[in-house]
Design a protein around this motif. Structure first.
Motif, PDB file in Angstrom:
ATOM      1  N   GLY A 197      -8.802  -2.035  11.587  1.00  0.00           N
ATOM      2  CA  GLY A 197      -8.056  -2.531  13.055  1.00  0.00           C
ATOM      3  C   GLY A 197      -6.949  -3.152  12.975  1.00  0.00           C
ATOM      4  O   GLY A 197      -5.586  -2.485  13.358  1.00  0.00           O
ATOM      5  N   ILE A 198      -6.610  -3.682  12.131  1.00  0.00           N
ATOM      6  CA  ILE A 198      -4.920  -4.146  11.632  1.00  0.00           C
ATOM      7  C   ILE A 198      -4.215  -2.892  11.570  1.00  0.00           C
ATOM      8  O   ILE A 198      -3.570  -2.855  11.549  1.00  0.00           O
ATOM      9  CB  ILE A 198      -4.966  -5.015  10.140  1.00  0.00           C
ATOM     10  N   CYS A 199      -4.574  -1.929  10.181  1.00  0.00           N
ATOM     11  CA  CYS A 199      -3.731  -0.658  10.313  1.00  0.00           C
ATOM     12  C   CYS A 199      -3.599  -0.097  11.087  1.00  0.00           C
ATOM     13  O   CYS A 199      -2.568   0.648  11.528  1.00  0.00           O
ATOM     14  CB  CYS A 199      -4.632   0.264   8.555  1.00  0.00           C
ATOM     15  N   ASN A 242       5.927   2.243   2.235  1.00  0.00           N
ATOM     16  CA  ASN A 242       5.470   3.647   2.373  1.00  0.00           C
ATOM     17  C   ASN A 242       4.302   3.493   1.392  1.00  0.00           C
ATOM     18  O   ASN A 242       4.034   4.598   0.640  1.00  0.00           O
ATOM     19  CB  ASN A 242       6.124   4.779   2.567  1.00  0.00           C
ATOM     20  N   LEU A 243       3.671   3.024   1.811  1.00  0.00           N
ATOM     21  CA  LEU A 243       2.139   2.421   0.332  1.00  0.00           C
ATOM     22  C   LEU A 243       0.949   2.818   0.909  1.00  0.00           C
ATOM     23  O   LEU A 243       0.546   3.255   2.042  1.00  0.00           O
ATOM     24  CB  LEU A 243       2.702   1.031  -0.185  1.00  0.00           C
ATOM     25  N   ALA A 244       0.149   3.438   0.045  1.00  0.00           N
ATOM     26  CA  ALA A 244      -1.033   3.836   0.080  1.00  0.00           C
ATOM     27  C   ALA A 244      -2.129   2.368   0.426  1.00  0.00           C
ATOM     28  O   ALA A 244      -1.850   1.924  -0.170  1.00  0.00           O
ATOM     29  CB  ALA A 244      -1.805   4.698  -0.334  1.00  0.00           C
ATOM     30  N   ILE A 245      -2.851   2.450   1.649  1.00  0.00           N
ATOM     31  CA  ILE A 245      -3.660   1.533   1.499  1.00  0.00           C
ATOM     32  C   ILE A 245      -4.720   1.517   1.965  1.00  0.00           C
ATOM     33  O   ILE A 245      -5.299   2.119   2.217  1.00  0.00           O
ATOM     34  CB  ILE A 245      -3.273   0.600   2.959  1.00  0.00           C
ATOM     35  N   ILE A 281       0.078  -5.637   5.376  1.00  0.00           N
ATOM     36  CA  ILE A 281       0.378  -4.309   6.373  1.00  0.00           C
ATOM     37  C   ILE A 281       1.726  -3.826   6.707  1.00  0.00           C
ATOM     38  O   ILE A 281       2.039  -2.764   6.315  1.00  0.00           O
ATOM     39  CB  ILE A 281      -0.760  -3.856   7.180  1.00  0.00           C
ATOM     40  N   LYS A 282       2.119  -5.115   7.457  1.00  0.00           N
ATOM     41  CA  LYS A 282       3.529  -4.577   7.566  1.00  0.00           C
ATOM     42  C   LYS A 282       5.202  -4.022   6.251  1.00  0.00           C
ATOM     43  O   LYS A 282       5.427  -3.409   6.454  1.00  0.00           O
ATOM     44  CB  LYS A 282       4.179  -5.704   8.578  1.00  0.00           C
ATOM     45  N   LYS A 283       4.290  -4.967   5.462  1.00  0.00           N
ATOM     46  CA  LYS A 283       5.767  -4.498   4.041  1.00  0.00           C
ATOM     47  C   LYS A 283       4.896  -3.249   3.968  1.00  0.00           C
ATOM     48  O   LYS A 283       5.640  -2.832   3.523  1.00  0.00           O
ATOM     49  CB  LYS A 283       5.229  -5.975   3.117  1.00  0.00           C
TER      50      LYS A 283
END
Length: 252
Positions: free
Chosen positions: A96-98, A56-59, A49-51
């Motif tokens: 939660g991580i996001c 600037n990627l959609a997750i 998620i940090k990377k």
């Protein structure tokens, strides 16, 4: 004309590394992050998620059956209630991580055998779709083009987009050729790039036996863990951009 390029990522586990996540990230627009059931672990998810934030990627969440040993590729005799609960759980973990990085999820894409079952069974697809909608009605469900996944998403009323696979061969029914069959995976980057361009511009793809079937993808899945994956992703991105097609997340 526009297209999204999505890629499965975050599938390393403990000290074991799988895929070329950071090398592939500059060339894709959306990623599907393993949630710990078929691959990954909390620490690897945080790192992914940090990377993704830096690029600037959609997750999206990439939930699967609880099958670490089989990498989520083995079908399980799970009830619709169990599938619903498993998907809710995995979306919640990734959300939660996001949140710790100030990010939100764009979508959910089932993985492996769960994806394959949903393609053929609208009730399985509906169980996944209901889980997505109940967690957050703003989330999109990624569905295989023209499959029962689309019907399941429509029945539940969840937002969805249809996807095609860049390096996989198709049957006359518009389904993926089994990986057990010769020619199921296409390895030539230029051939794959040309196929993707045809899918986007004509809405069709040539099947493994030479016919043409209709596909109208809003997102293209590219693989980052196969031999020559980065060269292939680069070739796809280059050919699409040269054709004047905008590459960006489908929700933007």
């Amino acid at each position: 004309m526009r297209i999204d390029l999505n890629c499965d990522m975050g599938e390393s586990f403990g000290v074991y590394t799988l895929g070329h996540d950071e090398t592939a990230m500059p060339y894709v627009t959306s990623i599907n992050v393993a949630c710990g059931f078929h691959a990954s672990d909390p620490n690897n998810i945080v790192k992914t998620i940090k990377k993704a934030k830096r690029h600037n990627l959609a997750i999206g969440a990439h939930p699967s059956f609880p099958d670490l040993v089989g990498f989520g590729r083995r079908a399980m005799a799970a009830s619709h209630e169990e599938i619903y609960a498993d998907v809710v759980y995995q979306i919640g973990a990734l959300m939660g991580i996001c949140k710790t990085e100030g990010l939100t999820l764009q979508h959910v894409k089932p993985h492996g055998a769960l994806y394959n079952m949903a393609e053929k069974d609208s009730k399985v697809a509906a169980a996944i779709a209901k889980a997505i909608k109940d967690v957050d009605p703003n989330l999109f469900m990624i569905c295989s083009c023209g499959s029962m996944m689309v019907q399941g998403a429509q029945n539940v009323g969840v937002k969805y987009v249809e996807e095609a696979f860049a390096d996989r061969a198709y049957t006359q029914e518009g389904t993926l050729v089994s990986r057990r069959e010769q020619g199921a995976v296409i390895h030539d980057p230029q051939v794959v790039a040309a196929r993707v361009l045809t899918m986007i511009t004509t809405g069709k793809v040539q099947t493994i036996d030479g016919f043409a079937v209709a596909l109208k993808p809003q997102t293209i899945c590219v693989h980052g863990d196969t031999p020559g994956a980065i060269d292939m992703i680069k070739a796809i991105r280059t050919s699409v951009v040269q054709e004047g097609i905008e590459v960006r997340p489908f929700s933007v």
